[in-house]
Motif scaffolding. Structure first.
Motif, PDB file in Angstrom:
ATOM      1  N   GLY A 100       0.800  -1.210   0.000  1.00 52.35           N
ATOM      2  CA  GLY A 100       0.000   0.000   0.000  1.00 52.35           C
ATOM      3  C   GLY A 100       0.839   1.270   0.000  1.00 52.35           C
ATOM      4  N   ASP A 101       2.156   1.109  -0.034  1.00 46.07           N
ATOM      5  CA  ASP A 101       3.055   2.260  -0.019  1.00 46.07           C
ATOM      6  C   ASP A 101       3.155   2.826  -1.421  1.00 46.07           C
ATOM      7  N   VAL A 102       2.176   3.597  -1.818  1.00 46.28           N
ATOM      8  CA  VAL A 102       2.074   4.062  -3.196  1.00 46.28           C
ATOM      9  C   VAL A 102       2.916   5.305  -3.409  1.00 46.28           C
ATOM     10  N   LYS A 117       4.329   2.624 -11.076  1.00 41.99           N
ATOM     11  CA  LYS A 117       3.068   2.560 -11.816  1.00 41.99           C
ATOM     12  C   LYS A 117       3.202   1.784 -13.126  1.00 41.99           C
ATOM     13  N   PHE A 118       4.074   0.766 -13.145  1.00 46.52           N
ATOM     14  CA  PHE A 118       4.287  -0.020 -14.358  1.00 46.52           C
ATOM     15  C   PHE A 118       3.138  -0.996 -14.581  1.00 46.52           C
ATOM     16  N   ASN A 119       2.713  -1.079 -15.844  1.00 46.41           N
ATOM     17  CA  ASN A 119       1.537  -1.898 -16.149  1.00 46.41           C
ATOM     18  C   ASN A 119       1.711  -2.710 -17.427  1.00 46.41           C
ATOM     19  N   ASP A 120       2.931  -2.763 -17.976  1.00 53.68           N
ATOM     20  CA  ASP A 120       3.116  -3.356 -19.293  1.00 53.68           C
ATOM     21  C   ASP A 120       4.291  -4.334 -19.274  1.00 53.68           C
ATOM     22  N   TYR A 121       3.978  -5.634 -19.356  1.00 49.69           N
ATOM     23  CA  TYR A 121       5.028  -6.656 -19.388  1.00 49.69           C
ATOM     24  C   TYR A 121       5.884  -6.525 -20.641  1.00 49.69           C
ATOM     25  N   ALA A 122       5.264  -6.160 -21.753  1.00 50.20           N
ATOM     26  CA  ALA A 122       6.003  -6.026 -23.009  1.00 50.20           C
ATOM     27  C   ALA A 122       7.078  -4.948 -22.893  1.00 50.20           C
ATOM     28  N   GLY A 168       3.837  -4.545  -6.086  1.00 50.89           N
ATOM     29  CA  GLY A 168       3.156  -3.307  -5.775  1.00 50.89           C
ATOM     30  C   GLY A 168       2.848  -2.442  -6.979  1.00 50.89           C
ATOM     31  N   ASN A 169       3.283  -2.872  -8.172  1.00 52.13           N
ATOM     32  CA  ASN A 169       2.932  -2.171  -9.396  1.00 52.13           C
ATOM     33  C   ASN A 169       1.572  -2.662  -9.901  1.00 52.13           C
ATOM     34  N   ARG A 172      -0.520  -6.181  -9.112  1.00 55.93           N
ATOM     35  CA  ARG A 172      -1.781  -6.134  -8.385  1.00 55.93           C
ATOM     36  C   ARG A 172      -2.930  -6.711  -9.198  1.00 55.93           C
ATOM     37  N   SER A 173      -2.889  -6.481 -10.507  1.00 59.95           N
ATOM     38  CA  SER A 173      -4.010  -6.917 -11.339  1.00 59.95           C
ATOM     39  C   SER A 173      -4.003  -8.423 -11.598  1.00 59.95           C
ATOM     40  N   GLN A 174      -2.807  -9.028 -11.596  1.00 57.45           N
ATOM     41  CA  GLN A 174      -2.700 -10.472 -11.855  1.00 57.45           C
ATOM     42  C   GLN A 174      -1.683 -11.098 -10.900  1.00 57.45           C
ATOM     43  N   PRO A 175      -1.973 -11.099  -9.625  1.00 55.98           N
ATOM     44  CA  PRO A 175      -0.975 -11.583  -8.664  1.00 55.98           C
ATOM     45  C   PRO A 175      -0.583 -13.042  -8.843  1.00 55.98           C
TER      46      PRO A 175
END
Length: 381
Positions: free
Chosen positions: A51-53, A324-329, A348-349, A353-356
């Motif tokens: 939660g340490d954003v 705030k990384f969201n792209d594996y590619a 924590g990115n 979080r979206s696909q733990p």
């Protein structure tokens, strides 16, 4: 996860040990932890949670309230007839009294120790430095960590010193030290210092620790051309500058400040470790000339895109938790060519979080060369 801080040559691991325990370095030497948590003075943040954003870079950071100089009642004094060093042989070269309520150094009668090389009076109640000048020719290390010292005085004769630790005191100004030309290690953690000053002449200084002070500007370091490690975490610095002459710098730690961009590193071609977590960075531009970087920690910054690492072929550790990384590619594109990369942290990115459940396997597929993802070691295929 705790913020990663590098382990220098000795006693540098923040293990949760007591004062009674000892750590052992690679050479087999034993070192007592430098405080009750095994912390040696280098600034280390509390453990991070998922939660340490990152902080919002558009929001101004409020200053922490200034601490009061009112220290309450006077410290308890030693009884005049108590000799805490009575059982220490007079030919002993290491004198150590930790957490013994010492308030007056004169009461220790240090002049009797003619061969004293190291003096450690940690966690006492000393307000003034008072070491007999007879020790000036032999004394090389003074450790007064965690006392009540407000002014640097009494060291005029001690030109053989190579290490001085005044961390966790009440010092506001760096003064009366530039004659200590043999100093290699200087520690000022958790004082009240607002300006880096009066260090001219300390050309043999290898590292200086100024973490957890009130420094707003990097200055006064131009003559310290031998400096290899600079620790500035948890201050109020808004810009990296004033480092161009420090061509030997290998480690720069400047986490928990107010940086919005990476600047001023162009001349630091020998830089190997950059610890810049907990700031307000939105991108990684500014590292183009730092091709010897091995370790980068950008955790807890509001960075969305993983660009700016081109040419950093020697990266072995990349710490980027709670960004705030969201792209594996994008991770694959920017890091797969780093053949020496062994450790990455992306917990924590948004992508974690979206696909733990799938997260770790996806990182493995993107970066098959790594052996550790977050705190978990992975099997090599």
């Amino acid at each position: 996860m705790s913020e990663r801080i590098p382990t220098p040559q000795s006693e540098r691991d923040p293990a949760t040990t007591s004062d009674a325990t000892e750590s052992q370095d690679q050479d087999g030497e034993h070192h007592k932890p430098r405080d009750s948590k095994g912390w040696d003075g280098k600034l280390r943040l509390d453990k991070m949670t998922l939660g340490d954003v990152p902080r919002d870079p558009r929001v101004e950071v409020e200053s922490e309230p200034e601490e009061s100089d009112d220290e309450g009642p006077p410290p308890e004094q030693l009884a005049a007839d108590e000799d805490l060093l009575d059982d220490v042989p007079e030919d002993e070269d290491e004198i150590e009294l930790v957490h013994c309520k010492v308030a007056d150094m004169d009461s220790l009668r240090l002049e009797r120790f003619k061969q004293m090389k190291r003096l450690c009076l940690r966690q006492n109640r000393i307000e003034a430095i008072s070491i007999p000048n007879t020790a000036a020719s032999t004394l090389t290390e003074v450790d007064l960590y965690d006392n009540l010292i407000a002014h640097i005085k009494g060291l005029e004769a001690f030109t053989e010193l190579t290490s001085l630790d005044l961390s966790f005191n009440k010092i506001k100004h760096i003064k009366r030290l530039n004659h200590l030309t043999k100093l290699k290690d200087l520690y000022f953690v958790q004082n009240k210092i607002s300006a880096i000053e009066n260090l001219e002449g300390l050309t043999n200084l290898r590292q200086i620790e100024l973490g957890a002070n009130r420094v707003r500007e990097i200055e006064g370091l131009e003559t310290l051309t031998g400096l290899e490690e600079l620790w500035l975490g948890k201050n109020k610095i808004t810009e990296i500058k004033g480092l161009d002459t420090l061509s030997n710098l290998k480690i720069l730690s400047i986490q928990s400040n107010r940086l919005r961009s990476i600047t001023g590193l162009e001349k630091l071609s020998n830089l190997e470790e950059l610890h810049i977590s907990h700031n307000l960075l939105t991108d990684l531009s500014g590292l183009e000339n730092n091709t010897n970087l091995r370790v980068i920690d950008i955790s807890a910054n509001p960075i969305e895109h993983l660009t700016g690492l081109k040419g950093l072929t020697h990266l072995t550790e990349f710490w980027a938790s709670n960004c705030k990384f969201n792209d594996y590619a994008e991770i694959e594109k920017e890091l797969r060519d780093k053949e020496e990369l062994e450790t990455v942290y992306f917990e924590g990115n948004p992508l974690q979080r979206s696909q733990p459940v799938l997260y770790r396997n996806k990182i493995r597929l993107a970066l098959p060369q790594v052996v550790q993802i977050d705190a978990t070691f992975v099997k090599q295929v």
